[in-house]
Write a protein that holds these residues in place. Structure first.
Motif, short mmCIF file in Angstrom:
data_model
loop_
_atom_site.label_atom_id
_atom_site.label_comp_id
_atom_site.label_asym_id
_atom_site.label_seq_id
_atom_site.Cartn_x
_atom_site.Cartn_y
_atom_site.Cartn_z
N ARG A 221 -5.42 -10.16 -42.09
CA ARG A 221 -4.59 -11.17 -41.36
C ARG A 221 -5.00 -12.46 -41.16
O ARG A 221 -4.60 -13.41 -41.27
CB ARG A 221 -4.45 -10.36 -40.18
N ARG B 71 -6.21 -14.17 -44.68
CA ARG B 71 -4.54 -13.71 -45.25
C ARG B 71 -5.18 -13.30 -47.15
O ARG B 71 -5.04 -14.16 -48.19
CB ARG B 71 -4.11 -15.53 -45.45
N ASP C 74 -2.55 -13.33 -49.94
CA ASP C 74 -1.89 -14.50 -49.15
C ASP C 74 -1.98 -14.96 -50.50
O ASP C 74 -2.07 -16.62 -50.22
CB ASP C 74 -1.12 -14.79 -47.68
#
Length: 228
Positions: free
Chosen positions: A201, A204, A207
């Motif tokens: 998280r 990232r 992502d």
């Protein structure tokens, strides 16, 4: 950037291996000596920046060996002692030792002592892992990704350091826990899973970033750099 080199002098094979894995996981170079005679040889060959010296060695006393070391190197020396040896620590410090840690010790505490001694000795680049554009600095306690500082807890920083050092390799939860936490635990899988989720998280990682952290099995992970 130059890594700090540690000479680990310890006759217990399992302890020596755990210490080696832990400190290499933090970005140090290590040289391992199971006897004082091998330590003498490695000292000449490798010029360590710091020495971790077990007191009870099969071929002599670490306290006595310290005086010999001081004739050849100015590297900080940290004694690893048993509780019943603490009365002799003063002798060792007077012979040129810089600090001591009592067994059984927490590897994170030992690591902090190592970092402190290296700082005092002017080795400011110790404990740094560089995997561009990622830099992990254990002395500063921070990770920088593509020029941006990432706010990580100490455990998250240690976990990221473990992944970065073994980028591209499959690591299971037990091995990750041993390297990042410095010990073994029957509940390693759940603990590692929670910290991995936090790490993903904050960085990232899945992502479209510079790196990805993928699951390779029920409790296995691979940290990889994405090629653009």
């Amino acid at each position: 950037m130059k890594k700090a080199k540690l000479l680990l002098i310890e006759d217990e094979t399992e302890v020596l291996e755990i210490n080696r894995e832990y400190f290499e996981g933090k970005g140090y170079e290590t040289v391992c000596a199971p006897t004082l005679s091998k330590a003498r040889f490695f000292l000449e060959e490798h010029a360590p920046d710091l020495i971790l010296l077990d007191v009870m060695m099969p071929d002599g006393s670490g306290f006595d060996f310290c005086a010999e070391l001081r004739q050849k190197t100015n590297a900080p020396i940290i004694f690893l002692t048993c509780r019943n040896e603490n009365e002799s620590v003063v002798k060792g410090l007077l012979q040129g030792g810089d600090d001591y840690v009592t067994k059984p010790y927490d590897l994170n505490v030992l690591s902090a002592r190592v970092a402190a001694q290296l700082r005092r000795n002017g080795f400011m680049s110790a404990g740094i892992i560089e995997l561009p554009p990622l830099t992990i600095d254990f002395l500063a306690g921070e990770a920088v990704l593509d020029g941006n500082r990432i706010p990580l807890t100490l455990k998250e920083l240690q976990l990221l350091g473990c992944f970065a050092l073994f980028a591209g390799q499959r690591l299971n939860a037990e091995e990750i826990y041993r390297r990042a936490w410095g010990e073994q635990s029957p509940g390693a899988t759940g603990t590692v899973k929670t910290h991995v989720a936090n790490l993903r998280r904050k960085l990232r990682l899945d992502d479209s970033g510079w790196f990805e952290l993928s699951s390779a099995g029920k409790s296995e992970y691979i940290f990889s750099k994405i090629q653009y």
